[in-house]
Motif scaffolding. Structure first.
Motif, PDB file in Angstrom:
ATOM      1  N   ARG A  55       0.825  -1.217   0.000  1.00 22.96           N
ATOM      2  CA  ARG A  55       0.000   0.000   0.000  1.00 22.96           C
ATOM      3  C   ARG A  55       0.858   1.265   0.000  1.00 22.96           C
ATOM      4  N   ILE A  56       1.965   1.244   0.728  1.00 23.16           N
ATOM      5  CA  ILE A  56       2.879   2.391   0.733  1.00 23.16           C
ATOM      6  C   ILE A  56       3.462   2.582  -0.666  1.00 23.16           C
ATOM      7  N   ASN A  57       3.908   1.493  -1.278  1.00 21.26           N
ATOM      8  CA  ASN A  57       4.499   1.611  -2.622  1.00 21.26           C
ATOM      9  C   ASN A  57       3.463   1.968  -3.678  1.00 21.26           C
ATOM     10  N   LYS A  58       2.243   1.527  -3.508  1.00 22.37           N
ATOM     11  CA  LYS A  58       1.167   1.913  -4.426  1.00 22.37           C
ATOM     12  C   LYS A  58       0.955   3.427  -4.344  1.00 22.37           C
ATOM     13  N   HIS A  59       0.945   3.954  -3.120  1.00 21.36           N
ATOM     14  CA  HIS A  59       0.807   5.406  -2.946  1.00 21.36           C
ATOM     15  C   HIS A  59       1.993   6.134  -3.568  1.00 21.36           C
ATOM     16  N   ARG A  60       3.202   5.621  -3.355  1.00 22.35           N
ATOM     17  CA  ARG A  60       4.390   6.256  -3.928  1.00 22.35           C
ATOM     18  C   ARG A  60       4.334   6.231  -5.459  1.00 22.35           C
ATOM     19  N   VAL A  62       1.599   6.282  -7.372  1.00 26.12           N
ATOM     20  CA  VAL A  62       0.630   7.303  -7.772  1.00 26.12           C
ATOM     21  C   VAL A  62       1.246   8.700  -7.642  1.00 26.12           C
ATOM     22  N   SER A  63       2.117   8.862  -6.658  1.00 25.83           N
ATOM     23  CA  SER A  63       2.792  10.149  -6.428  1.00 25.83           C
ATOM     24  C   SER A  63       4.048  10.304  -7.272  1.00 25.83           C
ATOM     25  N   LYS A  64       4.263   9.370  -8.207  1.00 21.11           N
ATOM     26  CA  LYS A  64       5.421   9.392  -9.123  1.00 21.11           C
ATOM     27  C   LYS A  64       6.752   9.305  -8.369  1.00 21.11           C
ATOM     28  N   LEU A  65       6.761   8.486  -7.320  1.00 24.55           N
ATOM     29  CA  LEU A  65       7.969   8.250  -6.530  1.00 24.55           C
ATOM     30  C   LEU A  65       8.408   6.806  -6.717  1.00 24.55           C
ATOM     31  N   PRO A  66       9.700   6.531  -6.615  1.00 24.11           N
ATOM     32  CA  PRO A  66      10.161   5.146  -6.750  1.00 24.11           C
ATOM     33  C   PRO A  66       9.708   4.311  -5.554  1.00 24.11           C
ATOM     34  N   PRO A  67       9.541   3.019  -5.768  1.00 24.29           N
ATOM     35  CA  PRO A  67       9.119   2.157  -4.657  1.00 24.29           C
ATOM     36  C   PRO A  67      10.221   2.039  -3.607  1.00 24.29           C
ATOM     37  N   LEU A  68       9.811   1.826  -2.373  1.00 22.74           N
ATOM     38  CA  LEU A  68      10.763   1.541  -1.305  1.00 22.74           C
ATOM     39  C   LEU A  68      11.166   0.077  -1.404  1.00 22.74           C
ATOM     40  N   VAL A 128      -4.038   1.542   8.812  1.00 23.43           N
ATOM     41  CA  VAL A 128      -2.846   2.195   9.348  1.00 23.43           C
ATOM     42  C   VAL A 128      -2.176   3.050   8.277  1.00 23.43           C
ATOM     43  N   VAL A 129      -2.096   2.585   7.050  1.00 27.03           N
ATOM     44  CA  VAL A 129      -1.500   3.381   5.977  1.00 27.03           C
ATOM     45  C   VAL A 129      -2.343   4.631   5.721  1.00 27.03           C
ATOM     46  N   ASN A 130      -3.671   4.493   5.673  1.00 29.92           N
ATOM     47  CA  ASN A 130      -4.535   5.662   5.462  1.00 29.92           C
ATOM     48  C   ASN A 130      -4.381   6.680   6.579  1.00 29.92           C
ATOM     49  N   ALA A 131      -4.266   6.215   7.818  1.00 20.52           N
ATOM     50  CA  ALA A 131      -4.077   7.139   8.946  1.00 20.52           C
ATOM     51  C   ALA A 131      -2.732   7.853   8.830  1.00 20.52           C
ATOM     52  N   TRP A 132      -1.672   7.124   8.490  1.00 19.85           N
ATOM     53  CA  TRP A 132      -0.371   7.763   8.315  1.00 19.85           C
ATOM     54  C   TRP A 132      -0.420   8.794   7.191  1.00 19.85           C
ATOM     55  N   LEU A 133      -1.129   8.495   6.117  1.00 15.01           N
ATOM     56  CA  LEU A 133      -1.206   9.434   5.000  1.00 15.01           C
ATOM     57  C   LEU A 133      -1.993  10.692   5.345  1.00 15.01           C
ATOM     58  N   LYS A 134      -2.870  10.631   6.330  1.00 12.38           N
ATOM     59  CA  LYS A 134      -3.640  11.808   6.746  1.00 12.38           C
ATOM     60  C   LYS A 134      -2.859  12.688   7.723  1.00 12.38           C
ATOM     61  N   SER A 135      -1.736  12.196   8.199  1.00 17.35           N
ATOM     62  CA  SER A 135      -0.888  12.945   9.131  1.00 17.35           C
ATOM     63  C   SER A 135       0.285  13.547   8.354  1.00 17.35           C
ATOM     64  N   ALA A 140       5.107  12.734   5.255  1.00 15.75           N
ATOM     65  CA  ALA A 140       6.427  13.208   4.822  1.00 15.75           C
ATOM     66  C   ALA A 140       7.419  12.048   4.766  1.00 15.75           C
ATOM     67  N   ASN A 141       7.352  11.134   5.721  1.00 17.64           N
ATOM     68  CA  ASN A 141       8.229   9.959   5.664  1.00 17.64           C
ATOM     69  C   ASN A 141       7.855   9.067   4.486  1.00 17.64           C
ATOM     70  N   ILE A 142       6.570   8.809   4.330  1.00 16.75           N
ATOM     71  CA  ILE A 142       6.103   7.918   3.256  1.00 16.75           C
ATOM     72  C   ILE A 142       6.488   8.473   1.889  1.00 16.75           C
ATOM     73  N   GLU A 143       6.417   9.782   1.725  1.00 17.69           N
ATOM     74  CA  GLU A 143       6.721  10.406   0.441  1.00 17.69           C
ATOM     75  C   GLU A 143       8.152  10.941   0.377  1.00 17.69           C
ATOM     76  N   GLY A 144       8.951  10.654   1.394  1.00 18.81           N
ATOM     77  CA  GLY A 144      10.315  11.162   1.461  1.00 18.81           C
ATOM     78  C   GLY A 144      11.237  10.533   0.437  1.00 18.81           C
ATOM     79  N   LYS A 145      12.434  11.070   0.369  1.00 14.14           N
ATOM     80  CA  LYS A 145      13.438  10.587  -0.586  1.00 14.14           C
ATOM     81  C   LYS A 145      14.186   9.387  -0.021  1.00 14.14           C
ATOM     82  N   PHE A 146      13.430   8.496   0.592  1.00 19.56           N
ATOM     83  CA  PHE A 146      14.020   7.286   1.154  1.00 19.56           C
ATOM     84  C   PHE A 146      14.103   6.202   0.085  1.00 19.56           C
ATOM     85  N   ARG A 147      15.038   5.287   0.284  1.00 23.67           N
ATOM     86  CA  ARG A 147      15.225   4.190  -0.666  1.00 23.67           C
ATOM     87  C   ARG A 147      14.829   2.838  -0.075  1.00 23.67           C
TER      88      ARG A 147
END
Length: 169
Positions: A55-60, A62-68, A128-135, A140-147
């Motif tokens: 779910r985190i990678n699916k969101h990333r 959609v946001s045009k971010l590379p998967p973790l 839990v993913v939806n709650a994190w995305l609303k915060s 910011a961590n989910i959409e961060g430049k993390f690898r």
């Protein structure tokens, strides 16, 4: 349905996020410490951990971010932190983050930044993913430049799930 979802989200306790230099915290108090840890069940719950990553990678995506990329060392640290919170060896939150960073840095070379999301409750991966995305801080961590990421889930003796997701680059 909308009222139930609103109640669920308002009763959801989502932990603060830590960057190495910045802290976002929530004022929600952790669950009361049980009289004993008898009956505590550590649950690595690989299915829910994989669902969270999906779910985190699916969101990333959609946001045009590379998967973790899942990292075993980070997952072990995340899982152990969830177990420690579920068994009340540490308080709900980010106690010991510096130790987790040191342990991860010793096993994963080149780490320059680490973030962490935690949560607890009777939640599904989607909740839990939806709650994190609303915060904003968690998002910011989910959409961060993390690898890399590691996810760990544990269940306490009251069937509450404790979630930890560690991010690194």
């Amino acid at each position: 349905m909308k009222k139930r979802l609103s109640y669920l989200l308002s009763s959801l306790l989502v932990g603060s996020i830590c960057f190495i230099t910045a802290f976002y915290s929530c004022s929600n108090k952790p669950p009361a410490k049980p009289a004993s840890n008898k009956g505590f069940v550590a649950s690595p719950a690989p299915a829910i951990e994989q669902d969270i990553l999906y779910r985190i990678n699916k969101h990333r995506q959609v946001s045009k971010l590379p998967p973790l990329l899942e990292n075993t060392a980070m997952a072990e640290e995340a899982r152990q932190h969830s177990v420690d919170m579920a068994s009340h060896r540490v308080a709900f939150g980010h106690d010991g983050l510096n130790i987790r960073i040191k342990n991860i840095s010793g096993r994963v070379t080149g780490i320059t930044q680490v973030g962490e999301n935690v949560a607890y409750g009777s939640l599904t991966a989607e909740q839990v993913v939806n709650a994190w995305l609303k915060s904003p801080g968690h998002r910011a961590n989910i959409e961060g430049k993390f690898r890399f990421t590691g996810i760990g889930v544990a269940r306490d003796n009251h069937a509450r799930l404790f979630f930890t997701q560690i991010f690194a680059r």
